[in-house]
Write a protein that holds these residues in place. Sequence first.
Motif, mmCIF file in Angstrom:
data_model
loop_
_atom_site.group_PDB
_atom_site.id
_atom_site.type_symbol
_atom_site.label_atom_id
_atom_site.label_comp_id
_atom_site.label_asym_id
_atom_site.label_seq_id
_atom_site.Cartn_x
_atom_site.Cartn_y
_atom_site.Cartn_z
ATOM 1 N N ASN A 200 44.162 -20.041 -6.405
ATOM 2 C CA ASN A 200 45.538 -19.596 -6.605
ATOM 3 C C ASN A 200 45.731 -18.750 -7.875
ATOM 4 O O ASN A 200 46.835 -18.332 -8.172
ATOM 5 N N ALA A 201 44.655 -18.510 -8.638
ATOM 6 C CA ALA A 201 44.785 -17.673 -9.830
ATOM 7 C C ALA A 201 44.963 -16.212 -9.440
ATOM 8 O O ALA A 201 45.447 -15.408 -10.235
ATOM 9 N N GLY A 202 44.545 -15.878 -8.210
ATOM 10 C CA GLY A 202 44.662 -14.500 -7.750
ATOM 11 C C GLY A 202 43.305 -13.821 -7.613
ATOM 12 O O GLY A 202 43.215 -12.590 -7.668
ATOM 13 N N LYS A 203 42.240 -14.595 -7.385
ATOM 14 C CA LYS A 203 40.913 -14.021 -7.293
ATOM 15 C C LYS A 203 40.786 -13.043 -6.133
ATOM 16 O O LYS A 203 40.301 -11.936 -6.317
ATOM 17 N N SER A 204 41.236 -13.458 -4.957
ATOM 18 C CA SER A 204 41.049 -12.545 -3.824
ATOM 19 C C SER A 204 41.994 -11.354 -3.903
ATOM 20 O O SER A 204 41.636 -10.256 -3.475
ATOM 21 N N SER A 205 43.191 -11.540 -4.495
ATOM 22 C CA SER A 205 44.090 -10.393 -4.680
ATOM 23 C C SER A 205 43.447 -9.371 -5.616
ATOM 24 O O SER A 205 43.532 -8.163 -5.372
ATOM 25 N N ASP A 313 53.009 -10.082 -14.513
ATOM 26 C CA ASP A 313 54.398 -9.809 -14.101
ATOM 27 C C ASP A 313 55.263 -11.070 -14.109
ATOM 28 O O ASP A 313 56.476 -11.005 -14.282
HETATM 29 P P1 GDP Z 1 42.880 -17.079 -5.121
HETATM 30 O O1 GDP Z 1 43.072 -18.418 -4.492
HETATM 31 O O2 GDP Z 1 42.447 -17.195 -6.538
HETATM 32 O O3 GDP Z 1 42.015 -16.150 -4.332
HETATM 33 O O4 GDP Z 1 44.345 -16.434 -5.215
HETATM 34 P P2 GDP Z 1 45.069 -15.398 -4.239
HETATM 35 O O5 GDP Z 1 44.582 -14.024 -4.473
HETATM 36 O O6 GDP Z 1 45.027 -15.927 -2.859
HETATM 37 O O7 GDP Z 1 46.553 -15.494 -4.829
HETATM 38 C C1 GDP Z 1 47.249 -16.717 -4.883
HETATM 39 C C2 GDP Z 1 48.742 -16.458 -4.888
HETATM 40 O O8 GDP Z 1 49.125 -15.802 -6.087
HETATM 41 C C3 GDP Z 1 49.199 -15.556 -3.751
HETATM 42 O O9 GDP Z 1 50.423 -16.039 -3.292
HETATM 43 C C4 GDP Z 1 49.330 -14.194 -4.392
HETATM 44 O O10 GDP Z 1 50.299 -13.399 -3.769
HETATM 45 C C5 GDP Z 1 49.792 -14.584 -5.789
HETATM 46 N N1 GDP Z 1 49.401 -13.575 -6.794
HETATM 47 C C6 GDP Z 1 48.170 -13.022 -6.953
HETATM 48 N N2 GDP Z 1 48.182 -12.135 -7.966
HETATM 49 C C7 GDP Z 1 49.454 -12.116 -8.463
HETATM 50 C C8 GDP Z 1 50.107 -11.395 -9.532
HETATM 51 O O11 GDP Z 1 49.529 -10.577 -10.251
HETATM 52 N N3 GDP Z 1 51.417 -11.694 -9.752
HETATM 53 C C9 GDP Z 1 52.101 -12.593 -8.995
HETATM 54 N N4 GDP Z 1 53.377 -12.797 -9.288
HETATM 55 N N5 GDP Z 1 51.518 -13.275 -7.996
HETATM 56 C C10 GDP Z 1 50.223 -13.045 -7.716
#
Ligand code: GDP
Length: 364
Positions: A200-205, A313
């Motif tokens: 949920n940190a945003g790794k895949s984003s 943000d």
């Molecule tokens: P992962 O589990 O680390 O791969 O995280 P995800 O990429 O799936 O992102 C987890 C959640 O955080 C999702 O709901 C994304 O939309 C949100 N998210 C990712 N990057 C950002 C960002 O820069 N800003 C905000 N506000 N939300 C983000």
Amino acid sequence: WTTGPASEAENSLRELAALAETAGSEVLDGIIQRRTNPDPATYLGSGKALELKDIVAATGADTVVVDEELAPSQRRALEDVVKVKVIDRTGLILDIFAQHAKSKEGKAQVELAQLEYMLPRLRGWGESLSRQAGGRAAGGEGIGSRGPGETKIEMDRRRIRARMAKLRREIAAMKPSREAKRLNRRRNSVPSVAIAGYTNAGKSSLLNRLTDAGVLVENALFATLDPTVRKAETPDGIGYTLSDTVGFVRSLPTQLVEAFRSTLEEVADSDVIVHVVDASHPDPEGQIRAVHEVLADIDALDLPEIIALNKADAADPFVVQRMRNTHRDVVVVSARTGEGIDELKQRISEAIPRPDHVLDLLVP
Ligand code: GDP
């Protein structure tokens, strides 16, 4: 569901949703049930279970994920009410580990944890799944279906225990070669960058931001071979691989700790770590510390590390500033708005080892 306080429950549920997405699912809905004590029969109580049944019917969901560990009988009772597959947090996490395990040891560790998890749940598992989720479960799709298949599930406990003992022996025998591997590591022909951090940190984003659409299409074949590895390029045209690693989770069940570490071990083979931190999280420093502890355990702490302070943000600017002051190599980014992405690309470019011929060109 959870029995904890509301805000804690929401955070935990958000992480659970991110975990389910990581496992390849689409999250349709979520409800929080607050109880001091879980219902012994169905975990959430009969009224809530019926409410859940309606949500499942309305959304067309094929799986229910419960944010805590269910007793085997509770899971079965809940499946009987909602008529779709029910899995708990541990089952979901194991599924993600199975997706990420690449090395022989990682695979063995994950299988061991899966068998350990399955052992007390043996009765009724295959039977209720094939009755209710039918073709979907048998087709091997969806979360909870990776790993040991139906035939293995039908093995009797004794055979499972024998298999577990064998896996433990194999894992013990693999330790020395792991040492050797460590000595030989960093012989990558293509520089590799690992993206690590909490779920949920945003790794895949970020992974998506760092690899543009053109590259993705071009590497479609590559992507199907290993969905967690992508190809990227520095601004001056040097190719490198970017891999999404298995995410850290809050309160990892102890029985999964070993499987988690061995699955994460591939990080030690990369050239650079991009450590993604959710700057909007209530305790980003605690998360950084926890990640560093595990990186130390797998001998990856000496690798070049770039801390990508993500979700700028949504974060408190004061917190961001303080973290900038306390850590070296911090880049403030937002995968959502694109802020800082060019700088992150530049920093990765500076951190990766350059192939010799490039150096030759630079040295007169
Ligand atoms: P992962 O589990 O680390 O791969 O995280 P995800 O990429 O799936 O992102 C987890 C959640 O955080 C999702 O709901 C994304 O939309 C949100 N998210 C990712 N990057 C950002 C960002 O820069 N800003 C905000 N506000 N939300 C983000």
